[in-house]
Design a protein around this motif. Structure first.
Motif, short mmCIF file in Angstrom:
data_model
loop_
_atom_site.label_atom_id
_atom_site.label_comp_id
_atom_site.label_asym_id
_atom_site.label_seq_id
_atom_site.Cartn_x
_atom_site.Cartn_y
_atom_site.Cartn_z
N ALA A 207 30.94 48.29 35.94
CA ALA A 207 29.56 48.55 36.88
C ALA A 207 28.37 47.90 36.38
O ALA A 207 27.67 47.46 36.73
N ILE A 208 28.37 48.14 35.07
CA ILE A 208 27.09 47.65 34.12
C ILE A 208 27.21 46.23 34.03
O ILE A 208 26.11 45.44 34.44
N ALA A 209 28.32 45.86 33.83
CA ALA A 209 28.43 44.22 33.64
C ALA A 209 28.00 43.66 34.76
O ALA A 209 27.67 42.52 34.73
N GLN A 210 28.25 44.12 36.21
CA GLN A 210 28.36 43.31 37.30
C GLN A 210 26.69 43.93 37.94
O GLN A 210 26.41 43.51 39.09
N LYS A 211 25.92 44.43 37.09
CA LYS A 211 24.76 45.13 37.42
C LYS A 211 23.74 44.29 38.38
O LYS A 211 23.19 44.21 39.18
N SER A 212 23.67 42.88 37.66
CA SER A 212 22.83 42.00 38.21
C SER A 212 23.24 41.03 39.55
O SER A 212 22.61 40.28 40.02
N LEU A 213 24.57 41.34 39.68
CA LEU A 213 25.18 40.64 40.98
C LEU A 213 24.93 41.50 42.23
O LEU A 213 24.60 42.56 42.20
N PRO A 214 24.84 40.70 43.36
CA PRO A 214 24.55 41.19 44.59
C PRO A 214 25.53 42.17 44.91
O PRO A 214 26.56 42.05 44.60
N THR A 215 24.95 43.34 45.74
CA THR A 215 25.88 44.58 45.97
C THR A 215 27.15 44.12 46.99
O THR A 215 28.11 44.49 46.52
N GLY A 216 26.96 43.41 47.87
CA GLY A 216 28.04 42.82 48.73
C GLY A 216 29.10 42.16 47.81
O GLY A 216 30.32 42.24 48.18
N LEU A 217 28.56 41.18 47.13
CA LEU A 217 29.41 40.59 46.27
C LEU A 217 30.36 41.38 45.38
O LEU A 217 31.59 41.09 45.15
N VAL A 218 29.60 42.30 44.74
CA VAL A 218 30.59 43.31 43.61
C VAL A 218 31.45 43.91 44.34
O VAL A 218 32.56 43.94 44.07
N ASP A 219 31.35 44.49 45.72
CA ASP A 219 32.17 45.17 46.39
C ASP A 219 33.16 44.67 46.69
O ASP A 219 34.56 44.79 46.90
N PHE A 220 32.86 43.39 47.15
CA PHE A 220 33.89 42.26 47.53
C PHE A 220 34.87 41.86 46.62
O PHE A 220 36.18 41.83 46.82
N ILE A 221 34.44 41.57 45.54
CA ILE A 221 35.27 41.05 44.29
C ILE A 221 36.13 42.42 43.84
O ILE A 221 37.26 42.05 43.48
N ASN A 222 35.78 43.43 43.82
CA ASN A 222 36.14 44.72 43.26
C ASN A 222 37.25 45.27 44.14
O ASN A 222 38.12 45.85 43.66
N ALA A 223 37.22 44.92 45.47
CA ALA A 223 38.03 45.72 46.44
C ALA A 223 39.48 45.50 46.25
O ALA A 223 40.15 46.65 45.95
N PRO A 224 39.88 44.35 46.02
CA PRO A 224 41.32 44.27 45.62
C PRO A 224 41.82 44.79 44.27
O PRO A 224 42.91 45.27 44.31
N VAL A 225 41.07 44.76 43.48
CA VAL A 225 41.26 45.35 42.08
C VAL A 225 41.48 46.76 42.06
O VAL A 225 42.53 47.74 41.74
N ILE A 226 40.40 47.31 43.05
CA ILE A 226 40.57 48.98 43.19
C ILE A 226 41.69 49.41 43.89
O ILE A 226 42.35 50.24 43.62
#
Ligand code: FAD
Length: 381
Positions: free
Chosen positions: A212-231
């Motif tokens: 979460a900290i590594a992705q902090k500066s990325l936009p919220t929508g993008l973070v949730d989008f790229i994390n969804a399949p991993v989660i």
């Protein structure tokens, strides 16, 4: 006490962080605490509680948690750390002193306590959420004959042995309390009304917070989008377990709703093996249990409301305008407010860990307070 620069209300992690950060900038602060020790809320959390955030990201400003602690320290070590933190920074709170009311008085803040009235140009409210357990009410809840408590009153599973227990709510407390009960072979049901987000506590060998900290500066929508399949891969299909995945990704859920996703430490496995049963929301209570929203009635001996907290500071600040929302939450925390020299620390959920956020806020507040005191001094001089 009258010649201090700042009065800090609360000697939990937030109050201690603010005191240490202010002292580092040469400000004299007094901490007022209603309990008789630092970290009083951590002293009374449930027995099995460990930090959900890793120790590397949970230390307060100026003093990391010791390397000898495990990655997720138990509650007792969090208390020990807070005691050592206060000792290290020579913070000596005034204990057994409850702040009743804070009001503007000329260029200072007047702080009424149950002992005396004190004042200072700076006030930091670091009172946490613990005093505001949220207990929703359902039709019939007053008629329930069993034991009904809020999760903040739960200590351990022993009073529940041999009972049928319903845990209401699937946040971190609800998930962990249900796990505690199931581990003790107690008949445990979870009432989960809405959709949820569940994250593994560690991903690919790293604490989830590091991601979460590594992705902090990325936009919220993008973070949730790229994390969804991993989660999805890490957590598995939760729909089969009777749970619904929230349409909002974890980060959006925290940012928009202030809801922290469940960091799973074993609850899902207990749901999978049937030790914890999942039901939907509650329609109403009956004298011996509840009726769920699908109209199924079920008997319970005890119900634990893991329904969170809703801080309301209107009683503390009855006359201070434009600093609270209509329902009494701070409009901003860790930033300048509409009250000159008035700050709140630690009162909102953060996607990168509450304790970490508290540390960041404390440093920011100390900087703002230092500037404020200097400006006031130069305008008088
Ligand atoms: C069960 C649980 C587990 C958590 N686990 C984590 C985790 O793993 N990682 C993480 O980052 N965060 C976690 N949090 C969230 C958060 O970090 C903690 O709640 C943290 O203790 C908040 O610190 P605080 O100083 O803001 O509030 P608190 O710890 O609640 O301290 C507030 C202090 O203010 C005092 N006080 C309140 N009102 C007054 C008054 N009127 N006058 C004088 N004193 C007053 C209280 O007695 C208390 O000592 C958890 C929260 C809970 C409830």
């Amino acid at each position: 006490m009258s010649n201090v620069d700042a009065i800090i209300v609360g000697a939990g992690p937030a109050g201690l962080s603010c005191a240490a950060s202010m002292s580092a900038l040469g400000l004299r602060a007094t901490v007022l605490e209603k309990a008789n020790a630092v970290g009083s809320v951590w002293r009374r959390h449930y027995d099995r509680l460990h930090l959900h955030t890793d120790r590397g990201h949970s230390g307060l400003p100026g003093m990391a948690m010791p390397r000898s602690y495990p990655t997720y320290p138990p509650r007792a070590q969090v208390v020990e750390y807070l005691e050592n933190y206060a000792a290290h920074f020579r913070i000596q709170p005034v204990f057994n002193t409850t702040v009743l009311k804070i009001a503007r008085n000329g260029s200072r803040w007047r702080v009424d306590t149950d002992k005396e009235t004190v004042s200072a140009p700076i006030v930091v409210i670091a009172t946490g959420w613990a005093d505001f357990p949220y207990r929703p009410s359902w039709p019939g809840s007053k008629t329930f004959q069993g034991n009904l408590i809020h999760s903040s009153e739960f200590r351990n599973s022993s009073p529940y042995v041999g009972k049928r227990v319903l845990v209401v709510g699937f946040g971190n407390s609800g998930g962990e309390i249900a796990l505690d009960l199931a581990n003790a072979d107690i008949d445990t049901t979870l009432a989960v009304r809405g959709a949820v987000q569940i994250l593994p506590r560690d991903l690919l060998g790293f604490p989830i917070l590091s991601w979460a900290i590594a992705q902090k500066s990325l936009p919220t929508g993008l973070v949730d989008f790229i994390n969804a399949p991993v989660i999805r891969l890490a957590i598995g299909p939760i729909e089969r377990l009777g749970l619904k995945r929230h349409a909002k990704g974890p980060r959006r859920m925290i940012e928009e709703d202030g809801r922290v996703p469940l960091l799973d430490i074993g609850t899902l496995a207990k749901i999978r093996d049937g030790s914890i049963k999942v039901r939907g929301g509650i329609d109403r209570f009956t004298p011996d249990g509840v009726v769920f929203s699908n109209k199924d009635a079920q008997g319970f001996d005890a119900i634990i409301l893991a329904t969170g907290f809703r801080p309301d500071l209107r009683n503390l600040l009855p006359d201070v305008k434009d600093v609270l929302t209509q329902d009494g939450k701070p409009l901003v925390t860790g930033q300048a407010t509409n009250g000159p020299g008035l700050y709140f620390c630690g009162l909102v959920a953060s996607p990168t860990g509450q304790l970490r956020e508290i540390g960041l806020e404390a440093r920011r507040i100390a900087g703002l307070a230092r500037r404020y005191v200097d400006q006031e001094a130069s305008s008088v001089g």
